[in-house]
Design an enzyme around this catalytic site. Structure first.
Site, PDB file in Angstrom:
ATOM      1  N   GLU A  59       0.839  -1.196   0.000  1.00  0.00           N
ATOM      2  CA  GLU A  59       0.000   0.000   0.000  1.00  0.00           C
ATOM      3  C   GLU A  59       0.870   1.240   0.000  1.00  0.00           C
ATOM      4  OE1 GLU A  59      -2.692  -0.552   3.281  1.00  0.00           O
ATOM      5  OE2 GLU A  59      -3.836  -2.025   2.151  1.00  0.00           O
ATOM      6  N   HIS A  78      -7.797   1.633   1.874  1.00  0.00           N
ATOM      7  CA  HIS A  78      -7.765   0.788   3.072  1.00  0.00           C
ATOM      8  C   HIS A  78      -8.453   1.481   4.246  1.00  0.00           C
ATOM      9  CE1 HIS A  78      -5.416  -2.657   5.162  1.00  0.00           C
ATOM     10  NE2 HIS A  78      -6.651  -2.569   5.574  1.00  0.00           N
TER      11      HIS A  78
END
Length: 117
Positions: A59, A78
């Site tokens: 990420e 997220h």
């Protein structure tokens, strides 16, 4: 779901071959559990009709990932875990564990570091 060697790539090409054609995939746990290359292939072939991805292996998701350009993919940062209930539950767990600690009782939800989670 924990991120461990056993869970990495748990959902890959053979799992995508088993699902009903036209299924949608929703990833909200650990991104590493889903093989992103296999997901992109399943989307491209039409085996998977769409995906909503809130967690990726790395990420943020690589800007070169083919998942960014697929018209039937929604990617979020997220954030699916964020809610008022999360903070209320976390506070309740903290207070409960503090009471347990003070009274010498075993704590709840202790990480198992040797197992990786």
């Amino acid at each position: 779901a924990p991120r461990t060697d056993r869970s990495r790539g748990l959902i890959g090409p053979s799992q995508f071959d088993l699902i009903k054609p036209g299924a949608h995939i929703i990833v909200v746990s650990r991104g590493s559990i889903v093989d992103e290359g296999a997901l992109a292939d399943a989307l491209h072939s039409g085996r998977v009709a769409g995906a909503s991805i809130d967690a990726t292996d790395i990420e943020p998701l690589d800007p070169k990932s083919p998942l960014w350009d697929h018209p039937n993919v929604i990617i979020s940062p997220h954030s699916s875990v964020e809610s008022i209930q999360l903070w209320e539950r976390s506070e309740g767990i903290f207070k409960g564990n503090l009471r347990r600690y003070v009274s010498g009782k075993e704590l709840l939800y202790v990480a198992e570091k040797k197992r990786g989670f």
